[in-house]
Design a protein around this motif. Sequence first.
Motif, PDB file in Angstrom:
ATOM      1  N   ALA A  27      36.176  39.372  42.165  1.00  0.00           N
ATOM      2  CA  ALA A  27      37.105  40.390  41.267  1.00  0.00           C
ATOM      3  C   ALA A  27      38.466  40.349  42.293  1.00  0.00           C
ATOM      4  CB  ALA A  27      36.937  41.297  40.248  1.00  0.00           C
ATOM      5  N   LEU A  28      38.824  40.975  43.607  1.00  0.00           N
ATOM      6  CA  LEU A  28      39.734  41.020  43.993  1.00  0.00           C
ATOM      7  C   LEU A  28      40.339  39.713  44.187  1.00  0.00           C
ATOM      8  CD1 LEU A  28      38.605  44.406  46.266  1.00  0.00           C
ATOM      9  CD2 LEU A  28      40.404  44.735  44.110  1.00  0.00           C
ATOM     10  N   ARG A  29      39.626  38.985  45.182  1.00  0.00           N
ATOM     11  CA  ARG A  29      39.933  37.862  46.043  1.00  0.00           C
ATOM     12  C   ARG A  29      41.259  36.815  44.143  1.00  0.00           C
ATOM     13  NH1 ARG A  29      34.767  37.719  48.123  1.00  0.00           N
ATOM     14  NH2 ARG A  29      33.956  36.214  46.573  1.00  0.00           N
ATOM     15  N   GLU A  30      40.588  37.197  43.000  1.00  0.00           N
ATOM     16  CA  GLU A  30      41.564  36.686  41.847  1.00  0.00           C
ATOM     17  C   GLU A  30      42.261  37.601  41.858  1.00  0.00           C
ATOM     18  OE1 GLU A  30      40.275  34.091  38.834  1.00  0.00           O
ATOM     19  OE2 GLU A  30      39.379  34.314  40.882  1.00  0.00           O
ATOM     20  N   MET A  31      42.963  37.787  42.533  1.00  0.00           N
ATOM     21  CA  MET A  31      43.973  39.420  42.436  1.00  0.00           C
ATOM     22  C   MET A  31      44.547  38.971  43.649  1.00  0.00           C
ATOM     23  SD  MET A  31      42.998  42.562  39.583  1.00  0.00           S
ATOM     24  CE  MET A  31      44.270  42.518  39.341  1.00  0.00           C
ATOM     25  N   ASP A  32      44.006  38.256  44.294  1.00  0.00           N
ATOM     26  CA  ASP A  32      44.818  37.596  45.584  1.00  0.00           C
ATOM     27  C   ASP A  32      44.963  38.479  46.466  1.00  0.00           C
ATOM     28  OD1 ASP A  32      45.929  35.382  44.511  1.00  0.00           O
ATOM     29  OD2 ASP A  32      47.544  36.340  43.207  1.00  0.00           O
ATOM     30  N   ILE A  33      43.893  39.706  46.714  1.00  0.00           N
ATOM     31  CA  ILE A  33      43.825  40.604  47.755  1.00  0.00           C
ATOM     32  C   ILE A  33      43.126  39.807  48.725  1.00  0.00           C
ATOM     33  CG2 ILE A  33      42.725  42.686  48.371  1.00  0.00           C
ATOM     34  CD1 ILE A  33      45.714  42.576  46.569  1.00  0.00           C
ATOM     35  N   ASP A  34      43.268  39.637  49.946  1.00  0.00           N
ATOM     36  CA  ASP A  34      42.694  38.811  51.091  1.00  0.00           C
ATOM     37  C   ASP A  34      41.124  39.498  51.455  1.00  0.00           C
ATOM     38  OD1 ASP A  34      42.771  37.945  53.984  1.00  0.00           O
ATOM     39  OD2 ASP A  34      44.526  36.822  53.421  1.00  0.00           O
ATOM     40  N   GLU A  35      40.744  38.295  51.457  1.00  0.00           N
ATOM     41  CA  GLU A  35      39.527  39.245  52.213  1.00  0.00           C
ATOM     42  C   GLU A  35      39.185  39.924  53.504  1.00  0.00           C
ATOM     43  OE1 GLU A  35      34.522  36.813  53.013  1.00  0.00           O
ATOM     44  OE2 GLU A  35      36.076  35.636  52.215  1.00  0.00           O
ATOM     45  N   ALA A  61      44.777  51.254  42.585  1.00  0.00           N
ATOM     46  CA  ALA A  61      45.907  52.563  43.507  1.00  0.00           C
ATOM     47  C   ALA A  61      45.792  51.746  45.146  1.00  0.00           C
ATOM     48  CB  ALA A  61      44.665  53.877  43.852  1.00  0.00           C
ATOM     49  N   PHE A  62      44.910  51.578  45.670  1.00  0.00           N
ATOM     50  CA  PHE A  62      45.016  51.812  47.040  1.00  0.00           C
ATOM     51  C   PHE A  62      45.417  50.027  47.558  1.00  0.00           C
ATOM     52  CE2 PHE A  62      43.550  49.278  50.432  1.00  0.00           C
ATOM     53  CZ  PHE A  62      43.742  50.720  52.054  1.00  0.00           C
ATOM     54  N   TYR A  63      45.375  48.793  45.870  1.00  0.00           N
ATOM     55  CA  TYR A  63      45.880  47.306  46.130  1.00  0.00           C
ATOM     56  C   TYR A  63      47.028  47.053  45.580  1.00  0.00           C
ATOM     57  CZ  TYR A  63      41.886  46.408  49.271  1.00  0.00           C
ATOM     58  OH  TYR A  63      40.623  46.266  49.557  1.00  0.00           O
ATOM     59  N   GLY A  64      47.630  48.386  44.726  1.00  0.00           N
ATOM     60  CA  GLY A  64      48.357  48.717  43.720  1.00  0.00           C
ATOM     61  C   GLY A  64      48.862  47.385  43.047  1.00  0.00           C
ATOM     62  N   ILE A  65      47.450  47.181  42.094  1.00  0.00           N
ATOM     63  CA  ILE A  65      46.947  45.779  40.732  1.00  0.00           C
ATOM     64  C   ILE A  65      46.868  46.479  39.953  1.00  0.00           C
ATOM     65  CG2 ILE A  65      46.614  44.175  43.222  1.00  0.00           C
ATOM     66  CD1 ILE A  65      43.375  44.945  42.807  1.00  0.00           C
ATOM     67  N   ASP A  66      47.152  45.939  39.311  1.00  0.00           N
ATOM     68  CA  ASP A  66      45.953  46.090  37.677  1.00  0.00           C
ATOM     69  C   ASP A  66      45.305  47.103  38.014  1.00  0.00           C
ATOM     70  OD1 ASP A  66      47.706  46.515  34.636  1.00  0.00           O
ATOM     71  OD2 ASP A  66      45.959  45.322  34.410  1.00  0.00           O
ATOM     72  N   THR A  72      38.250  44.157  33.910  1.00  0.00           N
ATOM     73  CA  THR A  72      37.820  42.956  33.314  1.00  0.00           C
ATOM     74  C   THR A  72      37.413  42.002  33.747  1.00  0.00           C
ATOM     75  OG1 THR A  72      39.195  43.339  31.524  1.00  0.00           O
ATOM     76  CG2 THR A  72      38.882  40.785  31.839  1.00  0.00           C
ATOM     77  N   LEU A  73      37.508  41.322  35.087  1.00  0.00           N
ATOM     78  CA  LEU A  73      37.576  40.173  35.871  1.00  0.00           C
ATOM     79  C   LEU A  73      35.537  40.908  36.437  1.00  0.00           C
ATOM     80  CD1 LEU A  73      41.048  39.486  38.021  1.00  0.00           C
ATOM     81  CD2 LEU A  73      39.690  38.110  36.479  1.00  0.00           C
ATOM     82  N   ASN A  74      35.664  42.233  36.728  1.00  0.00           N
ATOM     83  CA  ASN A  74      34.962  42.684  37.504  1.00  0.00           C
ATOM     84  C   ASN A  74      33.459  42.182  36.789  1.00  0.00           C
ATOM     85  OD1 ASN A  74      33.229  43.963  39.616  1.00  0.00           O
ATOM     86  ND2 ASN A  74      33.111  46.236  38.067  1.00  0.00           N
ATOM     87  N   LYS A  75      34.116  42.962  35.589  1.00  0.00           N
ATOM     88  CA  LYS A  75      32.980  42.636  34.320  1.00  0.00           C
ATOM     89  C   LYS A  75      32.775  41.416  34.191  1.00  0.00           C
ATOM     90  CE  LYS A  75      31.107  43.984  29.816  1.00  0.00           C
ATOM     91  NZ  LYS A  75      31.680  44.652  28.398  1.00  0.00           N
TER      92      LYS A  75
END
Length: 214
Positions: A27-35, A61-66, A72-75
Amino acid sequence: MINQLFWDFDGTLFNTYPMMVAAFSHALREMDIDEVEIDARDIYVTMRQHDVGTAIRKAAAFYGIDEATLRTLNKRYQVEAVTTAQPFSGVKDVLALAINQGGANYLLTHRDDQAKQLLTKFDLLDFFSDFVTSNQKFPRKPNPASINWLIDHNHVERKKAIMIGDRKLDVQAGNNANVASCLFDPDGIIVETGHPDIKVTEISDLIPWLTKRD
């Protein structure tokens, strides 16, 4: 004798955390967080010491993402990933012990009916007399409402009951319902335990404890 066993699902009956962490990372990668920025160990520790909701809020909070999007993506990814989870060693033996001692097993999980599907897959569903899943909209543990409902609905004597889980909130839920509690902590990661009656690193460690009580 304690023979009325109330079971958490994730991390207690089934080893779902590796899949949950993988889904969270997806889910984090889907939100453009680098692996390389994703700390799988930290995600796991947060889930175990607190819960998935805390992991989501912390990461947002840490990555500044919604936060809502991450949730939703995690689920979505978790539902698919968890289908490969397997029960912990010793689970079937302890489930059978409860029944052989004239007792019963009850499922108490924040997961939906996917938990029942996995129990069915491994021929474990018939060991359970009743269930509370997220579909029933009880307050989340450590609120004891769901345990209390199962106790009342099944006419369980509290002195014969124990709540078994892998997190402090499971222990607290048992304490709040005035039943015994067991913390299953296979890797010794729980610092604040909630003061369980017994702490085990293997599910089968419950067997001598349950059989010696009178």
